[in-house]
Scaffold this active site. Structure first.
Site, PDB file in Angstrom:
ATOM      1  N   ASN A   1      -4.272  11.003  -1.617  1.00  0.00           N
ATOM      2  CA  ASN A   1      -5.018   9.804  -1.242  1.00  0.00           C
ATOM      3  C   ASN A   1      -6.494   9.982  -1.592  1.00  0.00           C
ATOM      4  OD1 ASN A   1      -6.721   8.177   0.924  1.00  0.00           O
ATOM      5  ND2 ASN A   1      -4.753   7.156   0.655  1.00  0.00           N
ATOM      6  N   SER A   2      -7.080   8.902  -2.058  1.00  0.00           N
ATOM      7  CA  SER A   2      -8.459   8.974  -2.560  1.00  0.00           C
ATOM      8  C   SER A   2      -9.479   9.398  -1.512  1.00  0.00           C
ATOM      9  CB  SER A   2      -8.877   7.614  -3.127  1.00  0.00           C
ATOM     10  OG  SER A   2      -7.977   7.231  -4.119  1.00  0.00           O
TER      11      SER A   2
ATOM     12  N   LYS B   1       0.083  12.533  -6.526  1.00  0.00           N
ATOM     13  CA  LYS B   1      -1.281  12.135  -6.203  1.00  0.00           C
ATOM     14  C   LYS B   1      -1.678  12.549  -4.777  1.00  0.00           C
ATOM     15  CE  LYS B   1      -2.032   9.101  -3.723  1.00  0.00           C
ATOM     16  NZ  LYS B   1      -2.130   7.640  -3.729  1.00  0.00           N
TER      17      LYS B   1
ATOM     18  N   ASP C   1       0.647   4.153  -7.423  1.00  0.00           N
ATOM     19  CA  ASP C   1       0.097   5.512  -7.501  1.00  0.00           C
ATOM     20  C   ASP C   1      -0.203   5.870  -8.959  1.00  0.00           C
ATOM     21  OD1 ASP C   1       0.142   5.692  -4.802  1.00  0.00           O
ATOM     22  OD2 ASP C   1       1.993   6.840  -4.663  1.00  0.00           O
TER      23      ASP C   1
ATOM     24  N   ARG D   1      -6.438   1.422 -12.189  1.00  0.00           N
ATOM     25  CA  ARG D   1      -7.365   1.815 -11.115  1.00  0.00           C
ATOM     26  C   ARG D   1      -8.183   3.012 -11.571  1.00  0.00           C
ATOM     27  NH1 ARG D   1      -5.298   3.049  -5.007  1.00  0.00           N
ATOM     28  NH2 ARG D   1      -6.597   4.865  -4.549  1.00  0.00           N
TER      29      ARG D   1
ATOM     30  N   GLU E   1      -3.210   4.431 -10.877  1.00  0.00           N
ATOM     31  CA  GLU E   1      -4.514   5.085 -10.819  1.00  0.00           C
ATOM     32  C   GLU E   1      -4.549   6.281 -11.762  1.00  0.00           C
ATOM     33  OE1 GLU E   1      -3.700   5.480  -6.598  1.00  0.00           O
ATOM     34  OE2 GLU E   1      -4.210   7.606  -6.681  1.00  0.00           O
TER      35      GLU E   1
ATOM     36  N   ASP F   1       1.133  -0.843  -5.087  1.00  0.00           N
ATOM     37  CA  ASP F   1       0.360   0.370  -5.339  1.00  0.00           C
ATOM     38  C   ASP F   1       1.319   1.360  -6.010  1.00  0.00           C
ATOM     39  OD1 ASP F   1      -1.031   2.710  -5.233  1.00  0.00           O
ATOM     40  OD2 ASP F   1      -1.343   2.696  -3.056  1.00  0.00           O
TER      41      ASP F   1
ATOM     42  N   SER G   1       0.815  -1.224   0.000  1.00  0.00           N
ATOM     43  CA  SER G   1       0.000   0.000   0.000  1.00  0.00           C
ATOM     44  C   SER G   1       0.845   1.268   0.000  1.00  0.00           C
ATOM     45  CB  SER G   1      -0.891  -0.028   1.248  1.00  0.00           C
ATOM     46  OG  SER G   1      -1.270   1.280   1.613  1.00  0.00           O
ATOM     47  N   GLY G   2       0.508   2.176  -0.894  1.00  0.00           N
ATOM     48  CA  GLY G   2       1.215   3.461  -0.923  1.00  0.00           C
ATOM     49  C   GLY G   2       0.979   4.247   0.351  1.00  0.00           C
ATOM     50  N   LEU G   3      -0.266   4.236   0.807  1.00  0.00           N
ATOM     51  CA  LEU G   3      -0.598   4.953   2.038  1.00  0.00           C
ATOM     52  C   LEU G   3       0.205   4.388   3.215  1.00  0.00           C
ATOM     53  CD1 LEU G   3      -2.378   6.849   3.801  1.00  0.00           C
ATOM     54  CD2 LEU G   3      -4.037   4.971   3.925  1.00  0.00           C
TER      55      LEU G   3
ATOM     56  N   HIS H   1     -12.611   1.923  -7.555  1.00  0.00           N
ATOM     57  CA  HIS H   1     -12.483   2.409  -6.186  1.00  0.00           C
ATOM     58  C   HIS H   1     -13.647   3.319  -5.833  1.00  0.00           C
ATOM     59  CE1 HIS H   1     -10.530   2.636  -2.491  1.00  0.00           C
ATOM     60  NE2 HIS H   1      -9.643   3.598  -2.682  1.00  0.00           N
TER      61      HIS H   1
ATOM     62  N   ASP I   1       0.798  10.530   2.030  1.00  0.00           N
ATOM     63  CA  ASP I   1       0.529   9.735   0.824  1.00  0.00           C
ATOM     64  C   ASP I   1       0.363  10.678  -0.367  1.00  0.00           C
ATOM     65  OD1 ASP I   1      -0.086   7.614  -0.828  1.00  0.00           O
ATOM     66  OD2 ASP I   1      -2.155   7.414  -0.130  1.00  0.00           O
TER      67      ASP I   1
HETATM   68  C1  SPV Z   1      -3.400   2.537  -0.604  1.00  0.00           C
HETATM   69  O1  SPV Z   1      -3.498   1.599   0.181  1.00  0.00           O
HETATM   70  O2  SPV Z   1      -2.444   3.292  -0.618  1.00  0.00           O
HETATM   71  C2  SPV Z   1      -4.457   2.775  -1.585  1.00  0.00           C
HETATM   72  C3  SPV Z   1      -5.776   2.330  -1.274  1.00  0.00           C
HETATM   73  O3  SPV Z   1      -4.197   3.363  -2.583  1.00  0.00           O
HETATM   74  S1  SPV Z   1      -6.631   3.687  -0.682  1.00  0.00           S
HETATM   75  O4  SPV Z   1      -5.899   4.245   0.414  1.00  0.00           O
HETATM   76  O5  SPV Z   1      -7.910   3.137  -0.337  1.00  0.00           O
HETATM   77  O6  SPV Z   1      -6.745   4.656  -1.748  1.00  0.00           O
HETATM   78 MG    MG Z   2      -2.450   4.327  -2.549  1.00  0.00          MG
END
Ligand code: SPV
Ligand code: MG
Length: 553
Positions: free
Chosen positions: A133-134, A131, A98, A169, A125, A96, A57-59, A200, A69
């Protein structure tokens, strides 16, 4: 780096490559789950509990690095983390990626590097670099479809392995553009070569995800991240033909909670007493990082003189002549310039690769507080002798073994020569014993008679056999003094153990010393080699010895 790279913990490698196993997860009719990890340790845990894949996971990786993130960690910094994760696991990792860290060209390099590091797949994505975070803010700007399709193609053209997967994504629902836009984008990405789409959403209900799935059908596998619609029963994901579910950040969040709790507790209580039993032992840490494997590798690759040897150190006697210094400890624990003799001996043995050390304790046994040694106790130390102590450690004589007195100091090269010497039983004797200062008038020495005296002749290296040993040996006949150090091969150790058993049976064990044992072995026909040394050793019997030792070390 390839899938065959040696990893920190090398789990048994299933026959298929990581990439093909990931592709199988993605395409299998059975819905699969992968779990977030953010470093080598958490990835290893994900594998250990049974997951078939890891979500890098990027986050979580950002948070674990203490940054946001928002592409604050550079892509090569992330790559470093991924390499540790890949090395510590045998299951495939979906990264991930990004937005691909830039344009198509950055994406090409990313995919090449991920492929080289044993990563199975990347997800990118359709947002803009850097980026966000979503789950932050609203109406995040989306990438141009054609530009994003170019990135997908560039990624697919750069993979080094046919089974490497690029997952596209779709962030249309996150940006509030609706299901139709999501479908339009998904179709374009699929046509550009994406191996799967990740749809997502950040709302608490799965409705828009399921609406997408219904329209999508089986064009290509669908991946979801149900972080926000977490309450949705998992069966509903199966019912909507979802291929892969990502549990996206829960190890990182759980780690935060656990670390906060333990830090707060220790901070407030100022002790570890309340927490020790609630957390994994350091032994578990060594286990998960594969220390057993390292020990085995050391035995295989490190040339260690004493590899395969154990040691028994006789350290039961008090050493009365040292007076008050031994009121609270045996003489082997008396300090010689900051370290007791026994500890010096132990580090010499360990340095030679001898780790399996058994110490026979007796007088003030609790003062022998060395770690990483086995101890056996001769509780009758006051009325028994050396052989009785050695017999207490008889079980340890099941392998090639060094036996030494706990109160002697000798040089490393002597240990070296002893370990190289041939013979099932080899004793060390000082050929220059007459030059050694007598520490106390009348102190009896254990002299030995070899069938040849020590020779200074370079060419004269013929082996010397023991004829007799002990206090009955006269000074005229003696060719050396028994130092208190001997080596036994496996057969030699067996012979000594058998002789000890025989002595126990015939009642001669209790008061016997090592020379008595040596004489019995010689009489029984065992060849005992004598390894001569020329001084440079000490046994610590009295204050004078101690003073000398303190001058030397
Ligand atoms: C991550 O885990 O970094 C993601 C998923 O990209 S989310 O945080 O849900 O966007
Ligand atoms: Mg991410």
């Amino acid at each position: 780096m390839t899938a065959n790279t040696v990893r920190i913990v090398p789990p048994a490698q299933p026959p298929q490559s990581k990439t093909s196993r990931f592709r199988q997860l993605l395409t299998d009719p059975e819905m699969a789950f992968i779990m977030e990890a953010h470093n080598g340790l958490s990835a290893r845990i994900v594998e250990e509990v049974g997951f078939k894949g890891v979500w890098a996971s990027g986050l979580s990786i950002s948070a674990a690095l203490g940054v946001r993130d928002n592409n604050e960690a550079s892509w090569t910094q992330v790559l470093e983390v991924l390499e540790f994760m890949s090395d510590s696991t045998s299951i495939p990792i979906l990264v991930d990626g990004d937005t691909g860290y830039g344009n198509f060209n950055n994406m090409r390099r990313l995919v090449t590097k991920l492929s080289q590091r044993g990563i199975a797949a990347v997800c990118i994505e359709d947002k803009l670099f850097p980026k966000t975070n979503s789950f932050i803010g609203r109406a995040q700007p989306l990438a141009d479809i054609d530009e994003f399709c170019g990135k997908i193609k560039a990624g697919k053209d750069s993979q080094l392995d046919d089974d490497f997967c690029v997952i596209a994504r779709i962030e249309a629902l996150i940006a509030g553009w609706g299901v139709d836009e999501a479908l339009r984008r998904g179709e374009a990405y699929h046509a550009a070569g994406a191996d799967a789409v990740l749809i997502h959403s950040k709302i608490a209900e799965p409705d828009e995800i399921f609406a997408f799935c219904k329209e999508w059908g089986n064009r290509c596998p669908v991946v979801i991240v149900p972080t926000m619609y977490y309450a949705t029963p998992t069966q509903q994901f199966r019912d909507h033909d979802i291929s892969l579910v990502i549990w996206a950040n829960h190890n990182m969040r759980a780690a935060m909670q656990a670390m906060r709790h333990i830090s707060e507790t220790i901070f407030h209580t100022e002790t570890l007493a309340d927490v020790e039993d609630t957390i994994p032992t350091v032994g578990e840490v060594f286990k998960i990082t594969g220390n057993d494997e390292l020990a085995a590798a050391e035995a295989r690759y490190l040339p260690k003189r004493g590899a395969g040897y154990g040691a028994v150190v006789l350290a039961a006697s008090r050493g009365k002549r040292l007076g008050a210094l031994t009121d609270d400890r045996p003489k082997c624990m008396v300090d010689v310039r900051g370290q007791p003799v026994l500890r010096r001996q132990l580090s010499m043995l360990n340095g030679a690769g001898i780790r399996d050390v058994t110490i026979v304790r007796g007088y003030k046994k609790e003062a022998i507080d060395l770690v990483s040694v086995a101890t056996v106790d001769n509780d009758r130390y006051a009325e028994t002798g050396e052989l009785y102590s050695l017999n207490c450690a008889r079980k340890a004589l099941n392998q090639p073994t060094l036996v030494s007195y706990g109160d002697i100091l000798f040089r490393d090269y002597m240990l070296d020569a002893l370990l190289k010497a041939e013979g099932d039983i080899v004793i060390v004797a000082d050929a220059l014993w007459q030059d050694r200062e007598q520490s106390e008038a009348g102190l009896v020495r254990d002299l030995v008679v070899g069938d040849r005296a020590f020779s200074t002749d370079y060419l004269d290296d013929a082996p010397v056999s023991l004829v007799a040993a002990g206090r009955d040996v006269g000074a005229d006949a003696a060719t050396g003094e028994w130092v208190g150090l001997l080596k036994l091969s496996e057969a030699g150790a067996k012979a000594v153990a058998a002789e000890l058993a025989a002595m126990e049976a015939d009642g001669s064990l209790e008061k016997g010393d090592v020379p008595v044992l040596l004489n019995r072995l010689v009489t029984a026909g065992h060849a005992i080699r004598v390894q001569y040394i020329t001084g440079q050793w000490l046994d610590i019997d009295d204050a004078l010895d101690l003073a000398r030792a303190r001058n030397i070390v």
